[in-house]
Design an enzyme around this catalytic site. Structure first.
Site, PDB file in Angstrom:
ATOM      1  N   ASP A 135       0.823  -1.206   0.000  1.00 44.51           N
ATOM      2  CA  ASP A 135       0.000   0.000   0.000  1.00 44.51           C
ATOM      3  C   ASP A 135       0.855   1.253   0.000  1.00 44.51           C
ATOM      4  O   ASP A 135       2.052   1.202   0.231  1.00 44.51           O
ATOM      5  CB  ASP A 135      -0.859   0.030   1.272  1.00 44.51           C
ATOM      6  CG  ASP A 135      -2.109  -0.805   1.105  1.00 44.51           C
ATOM      7  OD1 ASP A 135      -2.443  -1.131  -0.039  1.00 44.51           O
ATOM      8  OD2 ASP A 135      -2.733  -1.128   2.132  1.00 44.51           O
ATOM      9  N   LYS A 157      -0.969   2.232  -7.212  1.00 41.89           N
ATOM     10  CA  LYS A 157      -0.915   2.645  -8.617  1.00 41.89           C
ATOM     11  C   LYS A 157      -1.953   1.933  -9.481  1.00 41.89           C
ATOM     12  O   LYS A 157      -2.039   2.169 -10.677  1.00 41.89           O
ATOM     13  CB  LYS A 157       0.483   2.345  -9.184  1.00 41.89           C
ATOM     14  CG  LYS A 157       1.571   3.209  -8.559  1.00 41.89           C
ATOM     15  CD  LYS A 157       2.453   3.829  -9.636  1.00 41.89           C
ATOM     16  CE  LYS A 157       3.431   4.820  -9.043  1.00 41.89           C
ATOM     17  NZ  LYS A 157       4.667   4.163  -8.631  1.00 41.89           N
ATOM     18  N   MET A 182      -8.033   9.048   9.487  1.00 39.23           N
ATOM     19  CA  MET A 182      -8.605   9.546   8.220  1.00 39.23           C
ATOM     20  C   MET A 182      -9.594  10.673   8.499  1.00 39.23           C
ATOM     21  O   MET A 182     -10.649  10.767   7.844  1.00 39.23           O
ATOM     22  CB  MET A 182      -9.313   8.395   7.463  1.00 39.23           C
ATOM     23  CG  MET A 182      -8.369   7.275   7.092  1.00 39.23           C
ATOM     24  SD  MET A 182      -9.162   5.967   6.143  1.00 39.23           S
ATOM     25  CE  MET A 182      -9.932   5.028   7.439  1.00 39.23           C
TER      26      MET A 182
HETATM   27  N1  SAH Z   1      -4.142   0.117   9.081  1.00 40.84           N
HETATM   28  C1  SAH Z   1      -3.621   1.419   9.387  1.00 40.84           C
HETATM   29  C2  SAH Z   1      -4.639   2.513   9.191  1.00 40.84           C
HETATM   30  C3  SAH Z   1      -5.092   2.633   7.764  1.00 40.84           C
HETATM   31  S1  SAH Z   1      -6.202   3.979   7.525  1.00 40.84           S
HETATM   32  C4  SAH Z   1      -3.080   1.397  10.830  1.00 40.84           C
HETATM   33  O1  SAH Z   1      -3.358   0.467  11.577  1.00 40.84           O
HETATM   34  O2  SAH Z   1      -2.326   2.320  11.169  1.00 40.84           O
HETATM   35  C5  SAH Z   1      -5.086   5.262   7.110  1.00 40.84           C
HETATM   36  C6  SAH Z   1      -5.047   6.297   8.209  1.00 40.84           C
HETATM   37  O3  SAH Z   1      -4.176   5.863   9.249  1.00 40.84           O
HETATM   38  C7  SAH Z   1      -4.479   7.629   7.797  1.00 40.84           C
HETATM   39  O4  SAH Z   1      -5.432   8.416   7.164  1.00 40.84           O
HETATM   40  C8  SAH Z   1      -4.092   8.205   9.130  1.00 40.84           C
HETATM   41  O5  SAH Z   1      -5.211   8.658   9.834  1.00 40.84           O
HETATM   42  C9  SAH Z   1      -3.576   6.986   9.837  1.00 40.84           C
HETATM   43  N2  SAH Z   1      -2.106   6.845   9.726  1.00 40.84           N
HETATM   44  C10 SAH Z   1      -1.440   5.886   9.094  1.00 40.84           C
HETATM   45  N3  SAH Z   1      -0.122   6.036   9.262  1.00 40.84           N
HETATM   46  C11 SAH Z   1       0.040   7.138  10.010  1.00 40.84           C
HETATM   47  C12 SAH Z   1       1.163   7.818  10.567  1.00 40.84           C
HETATM   48  N4  SAH Z   1       2.412   7.401  10.344  1.00 40.84           N
HETATM   49  N5  SAH Z   1       0.949   8.912  11.318  1.00 40.84           N
HETATM   50  C13 SAH Z   1      -0.285   9.345  11.561  1.00 40.84           C
HETATM   51  N6  SAH Z   1      -1.384   8.744  11.085  1.00 40.84           N
HETATM   52  C14 SAH Z   1      -1.228   7.652  10.324  1.00 40.84           C
END
Ligand code: SAH
Length: 409
Positions: free
Chosen positions: A203, A225, A340
């Site tokens: 991803d 992509k 998000m």
């Molecule tokens: N599965 C992922 C979340 C996917 S949804 C997890 O467990 O982290 C994607 C959202 O995760 C982004 O929009 C943001 O809100 C958050 N996110 C992912 N990586 C991040 C990071 N390094 N710092 C802050 N928020 C993050």
């Protein structure tokens, strides 16, 4: 000393451990992992050993050793300091012809435990003739080579939690959480499987550094992509996973954070299951906890918050398709973590305020947590939406609402 190296099959065989202190505490887990029926003879146990006894994994005889204890044992581990007591065990073991490991005096032992490292199906055991530190150093070098050196490219083969490696019998899929962004925050298992992959489907939020380590012959599919809309793209990803696995490949599906936290991991598991493709799930460090943590915010804190709730903010509160009960969330006093949520932040904050959460509730936003680009913004629920647009905070970011935001000062 001429040793004869050997690996023992201890599954369901009685192994006697004499002693209930620190040495026994360190030795018992490996015996249990080998499936041994462990019996400990000791007047007292450490809390960790007591835990094994309470959980029914270990049998405890709360007394001193008697020679009859060796009867029926396949192996004996002596873990007592007292040389007289240890010699007594050795003597009984010798008479019964049972191999005996001595933690107190290796020269008196008839068996030695090597320094060990495991890498999937491969176990490396290093013995020495008295220089234990050298054996450990050799073990560490081999372990590092298996982890990331030239040996990492050698397929890990059958290993715990992995049905089969790529083969003519059919491959499989591992759904691996890559962690929040720092490449060191993937799990040990995730990294090992990644090193053994034939195909990697990743991803957008997967740390690039992890992909830089892939062998050149690995097929790399960038899921971000794939054209078409999100729904069609997901179908295409499912199709790629199934098709490659059915061609006998080992496919690692790498997803940001944890695969089951707003990651559509469940859909991919279902697609594979429908096609009869075996799937392994390797959880990851989720940004919903890690990003706040690295921004200096614990999602719970004693005396401050006894709960945390993780919600997706990608659907606006007033949208009929929203599955989030914002009114209920506004009534909670604990921590709210919103993923998000940047696009809808002003509407989310307004809704929480309208439903009764106080405007001066501390709020923070952590952008790109755990990466070099990490930014932290601290504000209040009443002002956070404006502060975010003023500061130019961008996704990916998590929003944290609650008193934990100021708990560490
Ligand atoms: N599965 C992922 C979340 C996917 S949804 C997890 O467990 O982290 C994607 C959202 O995760 C982004 O929009 C943001 O809100 C958050 N996110 C992912 N990586 C991040 C990071 N390094 N710092 C802050 N928020 C993050």
């Amino acid at each position: 000393m001429n040793l004869y190296p050997l690996a023992l099959r201890l599954d369901d065989r009685r192994v006697l451990v004499v002693g209930g202190g620190a040495v026994a505490t360190r030795r018992v887990p490996a015996l249990l992992a080998a499936g041994a029926r462990v019996e400990v003879v000791a007047p007292e146990l450490t809390p960790a050993l007591r835990g094994h006894v309470d959980a029914g994994r270990v049998t405890w005889h709360a007394r001193r050793f008697v020679p009859a204890d060796v009867d029926g044992a396949w192996l004996i581990q002596v873990a007592v300091d007292d040389p007289v007591a240890a010699a007594q065990v050795s003597e009984a073991a010798e008479a019964a012809r049972v191999f005996c490991v001595r933690a107190d005096d290796r020269t008196a032992a008839t068996a030695w435990t090597p320094a060990v490292t495991r890498h999937g199906a491969v176990t490396v055991a290093v013995t020495d003739d008295g220089d234990r530190r050298r054996a450990l150093a050799v073990r560490d070098v081999v372990a590092a080579a298996l982890e990331s050196g030239p040996l990492a490219a050698v397929p890990a083969g059958r290993s715990p939690g992995v049905p089969a490696h790529a083969s003519a019998e059919g491959g499989h899929v591992a759904l691996v959480g890559s962690g929040p962004g720092d490449p060191e925050l993937i799990t040990v298992k995730g990294r090992r499987l990644l090193a053994a992959a034939d195909v990697v489907v990743a991803d957008r939020l997967v740390p690039g550094m992890l992909l830089g380590e892939l062998r050149p012959e690995v097929e790399f599919v960038d899921a971000a992509k794939i054209p078409y809309g999100p729904a069609a793209a997901q179908e295409e990803i499912n199709r790629i996973l199934v098709e490659r696995a059915q061609a006998g490949k080992f496919v690692v599906r790498l997803k940001g954070g944890d695969p089951f936290v707003f990651g559509r991991g469940g859909e991919e598991v279902v697609a594979c299951a429908k096609a009869g493709v075996p799937v392994t799930v390797v959880p990851g460090v989720t940004s919903s906890i890690a990003a706040p943590a690295l921004g200096g915010i614990p999602v719970t804190h004693r005396g401050v918050a006894h709960e945390f709730t993780v919600v997706s903010g990608h659907v606006a509160p007033e949208d009929p398709s929203s599955l989030v009960d914002w009114a209920a969330l506004a009534r909670l006093r604990g921590t709210l973590v919103i993923l998000m949520g940047l696009k809808n932040l002003s509407r989310i904050a307004a809704r929480l305020l309208a439903e009764g959460r106080a405007a001066d509730t501390p709020a923070a936003v952590v952008q790109e947590g755990s990466t070099d680009a990490q930014r932290v913004l601290r504000s209040t629920l009443g002002e956070v939406a404006d502060a975010v647009s003023e500061a130019g905070i961008r996704p990916p970011a998590v929003v944290v609402v609650g008193d934990v935001v100021t708990a560490l000062g």
